[in-house]
Design a protein around this motif. Structure first.
Motif, short mmCIF file in Angstrom:
data_model
loop_
_atom_site.label_atom_id
_atom_site.label_comp_id
_atom_site.label_asym_id
_atom_site.label_seq_id
_atom_site.Cartn_x
_atom_site.Cartn_y
_atom_site.Cartn_z
N THR A 65 23.88 12.87 29.03
CA THR A 65 24.55 14.01 29.63
C THR A 65 23.70 15.27 29.53
OG1 THR A 65 26.67 13.04 29.05
CG2 THR A 65 26.66 15.38 29.61
N LYS A 66 23.06 15.46 28.38
CA LYS A 66 22.18 16.62 28.23
C LYS A 66 20.99 16.52 29.16
CE LYS A 66 23.36 17.34 23.36
NZ LYS A 66 22.86 17.27 21.97
N ALA A 67 20.48 15.29 29.35
CA ALA A 67 19.30 15.12 30.19
C ALA A 67 19.61 15.30 31.66
CB ALA A 67 18.69 13.73 29.96
N GLN A 68 20.87 15.15 32.07
CA GLN A 68 21.24 15.25 33.48
C GLN A 68 21.68 16.64 33.89
OE1 GLN A 68 24.22 12.24 33.88
NE2 GLN A 68 22.75 10.59 34.20
N SER A 206 12.23 20.86 26.01
CA SER A 206 13.37 21.46 26.70
C SER A 206 13.55 20.92 28.12
CB SER A 206 13.20 22.99 26.76
OG SER A 206 12.11 23.35 27.58
N PHE A 207 12.60 20.11 28.60
CA PHE A 207 12.71 19.49 29.92
C PHE A 207 13.07 18.01 29.73
CE2 PHE A 207 10.12 23.16 30.82
CZ PHE A 207 10.59 23.59 32.06
N PRO A 208 14.35 17.65 29.84
CA PRO A 208 14.75 16.27 29.54
C PRO A 208 14.18 15.23 30.49
CG PRO A 208 16.59 17.51 30.47
CD PRO A 208 15.49 18.49 30.22
N GLU A 209 13.70 15.65 31.67
CA GLU A 209 13.14 14.67 32.60
C GLU A 209 11.67 14.35 32.31
OE1 GLU A 209 12.52 18.71 34.47
OE2 GLU A 209 14.10 17.65 33.38
N HIS A 210 11.04 15.08 31.38
CA HIS A 210 9.65 14.78 31.03
C HIS A 210 9.58 13.44 30.29
CE1 HIS A 210 5.63 15.18 29.29
NE2 HIS A 210 5.40 16.13 30.18
N PRO A 211 8.58 12.60 30.56
CA PRO A 211 8.52 11.28 29.91
C PRO A 211 8.49 11.34 28.39
CG PRO A 211 7.03 11.35 31.79
CD PRO A 211 7.55 12.73 31.63
N ILE A 212 7.86 12.37 27.80
CA ILE A 212 7.84 12.46 26.33
C ILE A 212 9.24 12.76 25.80
CG2 ILE A 212 6.91 13.76 24.39
CD1 ILE A 212 4.34 14.11 25.91
N GLN A 214 12.04 11.97 27.28
CA GLN A 214 12.83 10.75 27.47
C GLN A 214 12.51 9.71 26.41
OE1 GLN A 214 11.99 9.56 31.50
NE2 GLN A 214 13.37 11.08 32.40
N LEU A 215 11.23 9.60 26.04
CA LEU A 215 10.86 8.66 24.97
C LEU A 215 11.47 9.09 23.65
CD1 LEU A 215 9.18 6.23 24.00
CD2 LEU A 215 7.26 7.81 23.67
N LEU A 216 11.50 10.39 23.38
CA LEU A 216 12.13 10.89 22.15
C LEU A 216 13.59 10.47 22.08
CD1 LEU A 216 12.22 12.78 19.63
CD2 LEU A 216 12.77 14.64 21.21
N LYS A 217 14.34 10.66 23.16
CA LYS A 217 15.76 10.28 23.16
C LYS A 217 15.93 8.77 22.98
CE LYS A 217 17.12 14.47 23.94
NZ LYS A 217 17.72 15.25 22.84
N THR A 218 15.05 7.99 23.61
CA THR A 218 15.15 6.53 23.49
C THR A 218 14.91 6.09 22.06
OG1 THR A 218 14.39 6.28 25.77
CG2 THR A 218 14.24 4.36 24.34
N LEU A 219 13.88 6.62 21.42
CA LEU A 219 13.57 6.23 20.04
C LEU A 219 14.65 6.69 19.08
CD1 LEU A 219 9.72 6.99 20.02
CD2 LEU A 219 10.83 4.77 20.21
N GLN A 220 15.21 7.88 19.31
CA GLN A 220 16.30 8.34 18.45
C GLN A 220 17.50 7.40 18.55
OE1 GLN A 220 16.84 12.34 19.92
NE2 GLN A 220 15.83 13.25 18.15
N LEU A 370 5.15 9.22 19.52
CA LEU A 370 5.38 10.51 20.16
C LEU A 370 4.16 11.43 20.02
CD1 LEU A 370 9.07 11.11 19.04
CD2 LEU A 370 8.30 10.78 21.38
N LEU A 371 3.56 11.42 18.83
CA LEU A 371 2.40 12.28 18.60
C LEU A 371 1.22 11.85 19.45
CD1 LEU A 371 1.04 14.57 17.02
CD2 LEU A 371 0.47 12.90 15.26
#
Length: 574
Positions: A65-68, A206-212, A214-220, A370-371
């Motif tokens: 929801t935050k990413a959309q 702060s840009f949820p559509e950036h691949p990094i 998105q990867l952060l949210k997936t790993l969390q 991520l790093l």
């Protein structure tokens, strides 16, 4: 939507006006019972308010929801559809103004509308096909660039293939957005500006559509999905134990090491504690003991009436019949072998340690991924100082939603040590500094007569307590460092007061004096959860910090915790 909101507001106002006369009667009935929560809750570290550990699927939905929240651009076909809707609305308005005798003009308008709508769709379809062809050409070009960046060989590991795909997605994102190029130019102009590095990582995430991002949210979500079953199992164990001893729920909690009484009536909060507490309505007696500050003997003197327990027994019986019906309706799920024996406490603890060890390893791998991906996307960050700053910001974002359940698992693993430390703090909370080995010139002479809150080294105790408010390992470590610095400042002040001179000629304390003072500060802090906090920090702090001032402060705090914990064992031996 605005019109709908206005209608709802008007309906709410009219309903409030109609029900206005009923309000006094509602107040006379007394406060309504608290709503039953579907999620099990814990005490959070921020002021004792209740907050749930959400199930993993809800955790993921909140992230999506935050990413959309960003605005999406329309495709050519969607734009053509909007244009056709406007044309149709204009057509209907013109037809409504025509007389019945103007049938020829109506036919002309209809044919004109159909022609314009068809032209819009044909043009939009051609634009869509051209755009898709260009996007595919760009994707192939960026994929070739990503292949050249990684390796020319075909045999790549699955991790390398995934990283290559993510890098290609980053290149594609940078083709559509201008800000990555601007930040790269800033980094190239000021490569040593660490504030710029922090600003870049914050801007990136702060840009949820950036691949990094998105990867952060997936790993969390992956880590949270592994933590949640452990925390839920601990909840189930706690709920079972509390139902077994209905009238003595606080005793079972103290036996589990959850709610050890603190000085001044303050009890250990359970989120700083091992795991979540059960729902509010599951066990009213349990919650009353955990929230109130009344002594245990007073709580045990008040027993619930049989009328209050009857609905609970009826609900348990109904749920039992429902479970039995489902069990009998599914014979394929019946156990075929002998019943499994429950695990012994030692085996449970060993299994929990193994699970925690695997989760810690996954967390390290996630942060490393991520790093490395961030350093690939922004080559200007590939210096030692910039890399450390980048890692700190990534860890801060990564651990923010995960630290509470992670600490709950750590507290479960170190439960025995926390219970021993809590009992030692309760027994020796009024011990003067001199009995802990603090030199006489390192605490004020009139310290015994001080009021509550103004005892020696109270500012260091307050600084150490701030560790509970942070959710990032590095910031927690900074709290410990600041606490030890405050100890040194207070010691120099007390020493100067004893010697009647403004400032001591040399350092007031050495390593031999620091440990007794720090033990006194730990004893006055009344924070047994520091055992689990330090164990978690030791796992997640970067190796470079462990050999400097931060590592020395962490080791000193662990030594002080072990010493205070040993006070209780020594008293038991005597």
């Amino acid at each position: 939507m605005l019109k709908l909101a206005e209608q709802c507001l008007e309906r709410a106002k009219s309903s409030a006006a109609v029900l206005g006369n009923v309000k006094p009667a509602a107040h006379e009935r007394g406060p309504s019972p608290a709503p039953i929560s579907r999620h099990r809750r814990v005490f959070s570290d921020e002021g004792g308010k209740l907050s749930p550990f959400l199930p993993p699927e809800i955790f993921q939905k909140l992230q999506i929801t935050k990413a959309q929240g960003t605005k999406k651009e329309l495709t050519p076909l969607e734009e053509a559809s909007l244009q056709n809707q406007k044309l149709r609305a204009a057509y209907e308005a013109r037809v409504a103004r025509l007389n019945p005798s103007q049938a020829v003009q109506k036919t002309s308008l209809t044919l004109s509308l159909q022609r314009q709508m068809m032209e819009n769709l044909v043009i939009a379809k051609a634009r869509e096909e051209t755009l898709q062809r260009k996007m595919e050409e760009r994707r192939l070009r960026l994929q070739e660039a990503a292949n050249r960046r990684f390796s020319s060989s075909i045999a790549l590991t699955p991790e390398e293939q995934e990283q290559r795909a993510l890098y290609a997605a980053i290149l594609e994102y940078e083709q559509d957005h201008e800000w990555p190029r601007l930040w790269k130019a800033k980094l190239k102009k000021n490569p040593t500006d660490l504030a710029l590095v922090s600003g870049l990582i914050s801007h990136l995430l702060s840009f949820p559509e950036h691949p990094i991002a998105q990867l952060l949210k997936t790993l969390q979500h992956v880590i949270y999905s592994r933590l949640y079953p452990i925390v839920s199992q601990n909840l189930a164990d706690l709920s079972t134990a509390s139902r077994t001893s209905r009238g003595f729920s606080s005793l079972s909690l103290d036996a589990e090491g959850l709610l050890t009484p603190a000085p001044g009536g303050r009890r250990l909060r359970s989120s700083q504690s091992l795991y979540c507490m059960a729902s509010v309505q599951e066990n009213k007696v349990n919650l009353r003991h955990s929230l109130s500050t009344t002594p245990l003997s007073e709580d045990l003197g008040t027993e619930s009436s049989p009328q209050d327990e009857a609905p609970a027994r009826l609900a348990d019986r109904e749920s039992s019949f429902e479970d039995l019906e489902r069990f009998l309706a599914a014979p394929e799920s019946w156990p075929t072998g002998p019943p499994a024996e429950p695990l012994a406490p030692a085996e449970k603890k060993a299994s929990l340690r193994e699970q925690l060890k695997a989760i810690v390893k996954d967390i390290h791998n996630s942060v490393d991924r991520l790093l490395s991906l961030t350093l690939l996307a922004f080559e200007g960050l590939n210096t030692a100082s910039s890399k450390d700053q980048c890692l700190a910001r990534i860890e801060e974002a990564f651990f923010s939603p995960l630290w509470a359940p992670l600490l709950a698992v750590y507290r479960r693993v170190y439960q025995a040590r926390e219970v021993a430390l809590s009992r030692s703090m309760e027994r020796h909370r009024n011990m003067p500094p001199s009995e802990l080995g603090v030199s006489a010139n390192l605490f004020p002479q009139g310290s015994k007569g001080h009021a509550a809150g103004s005892y020696p080294y109270s500012t260091a105790v307050q600084e150490l307590g701030l560790i509970l408010l942070e959710s990032c390992p590095q910031r927690k470590l900074e709290c410990i460092v600041r606490a030890l610095r405050v100890i040194c400042e207070c010691a120099e002040e007390y020493c100067a007061a004893h010697e009647s001179r403004p400032q001591p000629a040399s350092a007031a304390i050495g390593a031999d004096d620091l440990l007794p003072i720090l033990s006194y500060v730990v004893l006055k802090s009344n924070l047994p959860q520091l055992v689990a906090e330090c164990a978690a920090l030791e796992e997640f702090i970067h190796e470079g910090y462990l050999i400097g001032e931060e590592g020395y402060c962490l080791t000193s705090l662990q030594s002080a915790l072990a010493y205070v914990e040993a006070l209780h064992r020594g008293a038991m031996v005597k």
